[in-house]
Each structure stands twice: as structure tokens, then as C-alpha cells.
Scaffold this active site. Structure first.
Site, PDB file in Angstrom:
ATOM      1  N   CYS A  81       0.370  -2.512   2.632  1.00  0.00           N
ATOM      2  CA  CYS A  81      -0.503  -2.390   3.793  1.00  0.00           C
ATOM      3  C   CYS A  81      -0.526  -0.912   4.174  1.00  0.00           C
ATOM      4  O   CYS A  81       0.462  -0.381   4.671  1.00  0.00           O
ATOM      5  CB  CYS A  81       0.083  -3.256   4.905  1.00  0.00           C
ATOM      6  SG  CYS A  81      -1.006  -3.466   6.297  1.00  0.00           S
ATOM      7  N   CYS A 104      -3.366  10.209  -2.515  1.00  0.00           N
ATOM      8  CA  CYS A 104      -2.622  10.667  -1.332  1.00  0.00           C
ATOM      9  C   CYS A 104      -3.399  11.780  -0.635  1.00  0.00           C
ATOM     10  O   CYS A 104      -3.815  12.748  -1.277  1.00  0.00           O
ATOM     11  CB  CYS A 104      -1.253  11.179  -1.770  1.00  0.00           C
ATOM     12  SG  CYS A 104      -0.294  11.890  -0.425  1.00  0.00           S
ATOM     13  N   CYS A 144      -1.198  15.215  -1.060  1.00  0.00           N
ATOM     14  CA  CYS A 144      -0.923  15.902  -2.334  1.00  0.00           C
ATOM     15  C   CYS A 144      -1.835  15.444  -3.471  1.00  0.00           C
ATOM     16  O   CYS A 144      -1.684  15.896  -4.602  1.00  0.00           O
ATOM     17  CB  CYS A 144       0.541  15.713  -2.736  1.00  0.00           C
ATOM     18  SG  CYS A 144       0.897  14.079  -3.409  1.00  0.00           S
TER      19      CYS A 144
HETATM   20 FE    FE Z   1       1.527  12.695  -1.585  1.00  0.00          FE
END
Ligand code: FE
Length: 134
Positions: free
Chosen positions: A120, A48, A51
């Protein structure tokens, strides 16, 4: 969700590029075939961008022809959360980072075996960590 990751738009803006902010925090979408990872084939893990939680493995990435990085499953079942999205007069299933609630993309039921799922995902919501060479 980790409450330490409840940040103001201003705080996210400081951490992200404008494009990353608009897509990951404001549910935007990058144009197909423009992102960093739709045609990226290296072995490693996609995290991510907000984070750093690991989200997808290159082992489940495939070429969907959509112009966005596509995976047939997340790296762990609880890495992402799914939510109904009623934008654009159709119901789609939104995919979010389970840790910081970043918008990642959508999941569709036209993926390959064994799951039949197509996650996706916007390249702008990911960072890539190559597998360490041996
Ligand atoms: Fe995250």
C-alpha cells in the site's frame, strides 16, 4: 543503500515538492483517494520519486479499495526493504526504497493471489513511466 543518496533534508527539499518530502523523507501519509495514482490504470513502471529506482509494475497493480496505489509484489525482490513500524500503537510493516531508503508505505497480508500481499504505497513517493508504445 547507495551512500551518495544520503542527503540532508535541505537537499531533499530542493529536489522534491513539500508533499513528496514530508511523505517520502519524513514517513508521512497522503490522504486516501487524493494521490495521483490510486486509480491510475496505464501500463508502465512506477519509480521512486527520490532516486528513480524502479519499484512496481502496473502488471501487479490492483484495486484494493483503500484509496492508495496497491501492488501484490515489487518489481524485483530487492527493490524494496521492509521494516517493523511501531507507530500508532500497532505494529505494521513499513516499505522503503532499497536504494535511498525513501518511505513508500506499508505492506499488509490481505492482498490477492499469488502472493497474498498488499503493498500500500503513497502516490507522492512514485513517478510513473509509461510503457513505450509499439
Ligand atoms: Fe529511492
Amino acid at each position: 543503500m547507495d551512500s551518495s543518496l544520503t542527503k540532508s533534508d535541505e537537499a531533499w527539499r530542493q529536489q522534491l515538492t513539500e508533499e513528496q518530502f514530508l511523505i517520502a523523507r519524513k514517513k508521512g501519509t497522503e490522504r486516501a483517494f487524493t494521490g495521483a495514482y490510486w486509480d491510475h490504470k496505464e501500463a508502465g513502471t512506477y519509480h521512486c520519486v527520490c532516486c528513480q529506482q524502479p519499484l512496481f509494475s502496473s502488471k501487479t497493480k490492483y484495486d484494493s479499495g483503500s484509496g492508495w496505489p496497491s501492488f501484490w509484489k515489487p518489481i524485483e525482490v530487492d527493490a524494496v526493504t521492509e521494516e517493523a513500524d511501531h507507530q500508532l500503537l500497532m505494529t505494521r510493516t513499513e516499505v522503503l526504497c532499497s536504494r535511498c531508503q525513501a518511505h513508500l508505505g506499508h505492506v499488509f497480508e490481505d492482498g490477492p493471489k499469488p502472493t497474498g500481499m498488499r503493498f500500500c504505497i503513497n502516490s507522492a513517493c512514485l513517478t510513473f513511466e509509461p510503457e513505450t508504445s509499439r
